[in-house]
Every structure is written in structure tokens, then in C-alpha cells.
Design an enzyme around this catalytic site. Structure first.
Site, short mmCIF file in Angstrom:
data_model
loop_
_atom_site.label_atom_id
_atom_site.label_comp_id
_atom_site.label_asym_id
_atom_site.label_seq_id
_atom_site.Cartn_x
_atom_site.Cartn_y
_atom_site.Cartn_z
N SER A 287 7.58 1.87 3.15
CA SER A 287 7.61 1.59 4.77
C SER A 287 8.94 1.31 5.18
O SER A 287 9.35 1.28 6.52
CB SER A 287 6.77 0.19 4.79
N HIS A 288 10.06 1.41 4.56
CA HIS A 288 11.24 1.05 4.79
C HIS A 288 12.45 1.99 4.14
O HIS A 288 13.52 1.78 3.89
CB HIS A 288 11.71 -0.37 4.52
N GLU B 219 3.93 -0.56 7.55
CA GLU B 219 2.62 -0.46 6.92
C GLU B 219 1.57 0.23 7.92
O GLU B 219 0.73 1.19 7.58
CB GLU B 219 2.00 -1.54 6.00
P1 NDP Z 1 3.78 -6.75 0.39
O1 NDP Z 1 2.49 -7.31 0.92
O2 NDP Z 1 3.81 -5.43 -0.09
O3 NDP Z 1 4.45 -7.54 -0.85
C1 NDP Z 1 4.68 -8.97 -0.67
C2 NDP Z 1 5.55 -9.49 -1.72
O4 NDP Z 1 4.23 -9.73 -2.79
C3 NDP Z 1 6.34 -8.51 -2.81
O5 NDP Z 1 7.25 -9.49 -3.16
C4 NDP Z 1 5.49 -7.94 -3.66
O6 NDP Z 1 6.11 -7.65 -4.84
C5 NDP Z 1 4.48 -9.00 -3.97
N1 NDP Z 1 3.31 -8.70 -4.40
C6 NDP Z 1 2.40 -7.63 -4.08
N2 NDP Z 1 1.41 -7.53 -4.92
C7 NDP Z 1 1.49 -8.55 -5.76
C8 NDP Z 1 0.58 -9.06 -6.65
N3 NDP Z 1 -0.58 -8.39 -6.82
N4 NDP Z 1 0.95 -9.98 -7.69
C9 NDP Z 1 2.03 -10.56 -7.33
N5 NDP Z 1 3.00 -10.34 -6.36
C10 NDP Z 1 2.54 -9.35 -5.34
O7 NDP Z 1 5.13 -6.79 1.45
P2 NDP Z 1 4.72 -6.77 3.21
O8 NDP Z 1 3.72 -5.61 3.48
O9 NDP Z 1 4.42 -8.07 3.65
O10 NDP Z 1 6.28 -6.27 3.37
C11 NDP Z 1 6.87 -5.11 3.04
C12 NDP Z 1 8.05 -5.05 3.16
O11 NDP Z 1 8.48 -4.77 4.66
C13 NDP Z 1 9.22 -6.22 2.75
O12 NDP Z 1 10.23 -5.54 2.04
C14 NDP Z 1 9.62 -6.59 3.98
O13 NDP Z 1 10.94 -7.44 3.97
C15 NDP Z 1 9.64 -5.57 5.04
N6 NDP Z 1 9.67 -6.33 6.53
C16 NDP Z 1 10.70 -6.05 7.15
C17 NDP Z 1 10.64 -6.44 8.44
C18 NDP Z 1 11.97 -6.20 9.31
O14 NDP Z 1 11.77 -6.51 10.54
N7 NDP Z 1 13.06 -5.93 8.81
C19 NDP Z 1 9.39 -6.98 9.05
C20 NDP Z 1 8.44 -7.36 8.17
C21 NDP Z 1 8.35 -6.53 6.89
P3 NDP Z 1 6.46 -5.81 -4.98
O15 NDP Z 1 7.52 -5.72 -4.22
O16 NDP Z 1 6.92 -5.90 -6.40
O17 NDP Z 1 5.33 -5.28 -4.66
#
Ligand code: NDP
Length: 343
Positions: free
Chosen positions: A52-53, A193
Site C-alpha cells: 500500500s506504500h 488498502e
Molecule cells: P496492518 O493492519 O497490515 O498491520 C498493522 C501492524 O500489525 C503491523 O505492524 C503488522 O506487522 C502487524 N500485524 C499484522 N498482522 C499481524 C498478526 N497476525 N500478528 C501480529 N502482528 C500482526 O497495517 P495497516 O493496514 O493499519 O497500515 C498499513 C501501513 O499503512 C502502515 O505501514 C502505516 O504506517 C501506513 N499508513 C500510512 C498513513 C500515512 O498517512 N502516511 C496512514 C495510514 C496508514 P507486519 O508489518 O509484519 O505485517
């Protein structure tokens, strides 16, 4: 780079991808220094599988830069206000460039004061947050950050967007292991996403968001076309989003998500977003074996049945990309090459 003739997919090294991305940024009103930082960031997201990024964001960066909404040529103004407080005016540039400019000062401040609080305003953040915190954990520090954004999230019980997807990230070193890195939106789903779901015409899960009239919907197009996302975790998550809004939008001297106004900048996509970063030397807290304590906590989580730690998926993807290259669709690669060659 290896290319498979009769296949859609290719593999590209990190450095090759970074070079292509840097050329694209330089071709679009970005200084070489800022282009290098953005390219590293975007290529790292693609490599780690934060799709997504990664390269998905390139058109958004390009359109924003071309529109004049964000300044790729600007130089941030960094000031240390006291023993531990650093204030950055990004001068309408990218938050990553601001952070990179302040990096040596942040590390010096943590060494001297045990903590650095970094308040960045007048900045744009269009990427994942983990690249902003992970390097500090690799240096033995703990880092926490919060960023606001473009109002596209309704507060709990509300019908109108007030918050951005307001992500938070946290990184901490662990003995004899990769750092523990948590990086997540405070919305049910990150906006990127939702856009990926819309591109694939896939519905989003129940509870993800509302349409332009405030009615619940699973249609990603309706969420993007004037609708909004929900915060995660009901009223508790909504309060965390509020917390982020205050840290990133007010403590920094920046603006609230709902104050973003792209009017007059057709194509602009990068939200003007404040960023608060706190870096702490955990050894100042009195623990002489902090990283070992973290290793014990992680082992306990595994024993309790948690199958993986936050951040682990990215490290696995990174190791695979280092061995086999970063997977990329041929048409995507061609699109990047075309943009990179338009000097
Ligand atoms: P996710 O819901 O995919 O993941 C959130 C966190 O949970 C991550 O650290 C991920 O680790 C962890 N995780 C996911 N599944 C599990 C699991 N089963 N067990 C344990 N840990 C888990 O992220 P989001 O969709 O909320 O966000 C995605 C990205 O978007 C992020 O990098 C965020 O910074 C970015 N974002 C940026 C914005 C901006 O304005 N710049 C705004 C909103 C979001 P892992 O990475 O290893 O999967």
C-alpha cells in the site's frame, strides 16, 4: 535484474528499484537529496511487502509534486529548542526529508538527554511509518511516532470525517533478534488498502467504513467517493485516533487533518500531515538488560500462542527479496522505466 520472457513477473534488486524511483522523483521537481530519501523509502516498502506504500504510490507522489501542492526542492528548518526538544519546519516538503535532516541531531540529543522529542510541521507524509522508527531500534533506542493526515475517518458514532487514518508506529530492540516494530493505521483499514480493494473491485469487510451519507458500506468505491473509514476498536480506537490528531496536528504546531485543503492543486494527493516522534534510550530507565527483557517478553508471547510478532512479515519478505529480488509485474516495471526516462 532477471526477467522471465513469457511471464508477467520480473524480479528487481533493491538498488535497481531505488535508482528508477530516484530518477522519477528527480524528473518531477525533487532535489537529488530528497529524491534519494523518497526512493529509499518507497523501494523499502515494496521490498518488505508493504504494497500500500510501495510503487503503488508513485503516481500520487508525481501528481502531487507536479501540482505544486508539495515542494520537493525545499530544505527543512531544524531547531533544537532545549535539552530534548527538536522542532522542524518541513517548509512544505516531505516529512521523511525533514527527519533525515534532523537524524544526527536526534541521535546526539538522545545520547545527551536520554530522550529526543521531534515535532515536525508543515510536512507531507505519504508513506508507511516503520521506516521512521526502525532505524532507531537498530541503534538500540526505542522510537514512537504519530502522524495525522487527510480527513477520511469518522469519529465513533459520527457521520462526517474528522481524522486522518492517523497511523502510529513503535520500534524497540530485542536481544539477538530483529527489532519489534508495530506500525498501524488507527482506522479499520489504511486508505491505501481501500484503494487496492477498489482497484481489484473487492468488497471491504463489514464495519470498514461508511458512504457519503454516513451509511455503513462494504463498497471500497463508496468509501473513496466521499465516504469515510471507521476507526478501529470502537470508541477506544476512536480515542486513540483523537490522541494522534492532537500529537501530530497540535503539539507539532501543525494542522488538523480536516484542515487539509487541496483546492487549487488538481491532482494533489499527499496529505499535509504533522509528525511527532519520540526517541528514548531505554537504558536510562534503569534496566541494565533491556534488550534481553524484551526477548523474554517476545518468547512469552510465542509460548502463549501468538504465531508471529508485528513486523515479522516484513522481515521475512525482506530476506526473500534480498535472496531472490523484489517481485514486480512487467507492466509496472515498464511504467516506472518510462517515468524514469522522461528527463
Ligand atoms: P496492518 O493492519 O497490515 O498491520 C498493522 C501492524 O500489525 C503491523 O505492524 C503488522 O506487522 C502487524 N500485524 C499484522 N498482522 C499481524 C498478526 N497476525 N500478528 C501480529 N502482528 C500482526 O497495517 P495497516 O493496514 O493499519 O497500515 C498499513 C501501513 O499503512 C502502515 O505501514 C502505516 O504506517 C501506513 N499508513 C500510512 C498513513 C500515512 O498517512 N502516511 C496512514 C495510514 C496508514 P507486519 O508489518 O509484519 O505485517
Amino acid at each position: 535484474m532477471t526477467e522471465k520472457n513469457n511471464s508477467q513477473d520480473a524480479r528487481i534488486t533493491f538498488q535497481e528499484l531505488k535508482s528508477l524511483l530516484k530518477a522519477i522523483f528527480v524528473n518531477n521537481r525533487t532535489s537529488s537529496e530528497t529524491a534519494d530519501i523518497l526512493a529509499e523509502n518507497c523501494a523499502a516498502c515494496e521490498r518488505d511487502g508493504v504494497l500500500s506504500h510501495g510503487i503503488f504510490r508513485v503516481p500520487g507522489y508525481v501528481d502531487s509534486l507536479r501540482s505544486g501542492w508539495v515542494n520537493g526542492l525545499t530544505v527543512p528548518d531544524v531547531a533544537r529548542l532545549g535539552p530534548s526538544f527538536i522542532r522542524i519546519d518541513a517548509r512544505n516538503g516531505f516529512a521523511q526529508r525533514a527527519l533525515a535532516s534532523a537524524d544526527p541531531l536526534i541521535r546526539r540529543t538522545v545520547r545527551e538527554a536520554g530522550i529526543a522529542i521531534v515535532a515536525t510541521r508543515n510536512s507531507h507524509h505519504f508513506s508507511a511509518l516503520w521506516p521512521d522508527v526502525e532505524p532507531f531500534a537498530l541503534a538500540g533506542y526505542m522510537a514512537i511516532t504519530a502522524v495525522n493526515g487527510l480527513a477520511n475517518v469518522v469519529p465513533h458514532g459520527g457521520r462526517q470525517a474528522v481524522y486522518g487514518t492517523n497511523p502510529i508506529a513503535f520500534a524497540v530492540p530485542v536481544y539477538n533478534a530483529q527489532p519489534l516494530v508495530i506500525d498501524q493505521a488507527t482506522s479499520v483499514m489504511a486508505n491505501g488498502e481501500v484503494r487496492l480493494h477498489a482497484l481489484a473491485n473487492n468488497p471491504v469487510p463489514d464495519g470498514t467504513g461508511v458512504d457519503r451519507d454516513g451509511n455503513p458500506t462494504t463498497d471500497p468505491h463508496a468509501i473513496l467517493a466521499g465516504g469515510a473509514l471507521n476507526t478501529f476498536g470502537g470508541y477506544k480506537g476512536s480515542s486513540i485516533a483523537l490522541f494522534v490528531e492532537i500529537l501530530a496536528g497540535a503539539v507539532t504546531g501543525g494542522q488538523f487533518s480536516f484542515e487539509n485543503d487541496f483546492t487549487g492543486f488538481p491532482g494533489a494527493q499527499t496529505p499535509k500531515a504533522g509528525q511527532l516522534l519520540i526517541v528514548i534510550d531505554p537504558n536510562w530507565g534503569g534496566s541494565t538488560n533491556f534488550e534481553s527483557r524484551l526477548a523474554l517478553l517476545c518468547a512469552q508471547l510465542a509460548d502463549a500462542g501468538q504465531d508471529r510478532l508485528p513486523g515479522a512479515r516484513r522481515f521475512t519478505n525482506r530476506a526473500a527479496a534480498e535472496q531472490f529480488g523484489i517481485p514486480i509485474a512487467m507492466d509496472e516495471l515498464q511504467r516506472l522505466r518510462t517515468l524514469a526516462s522522461k528527463g
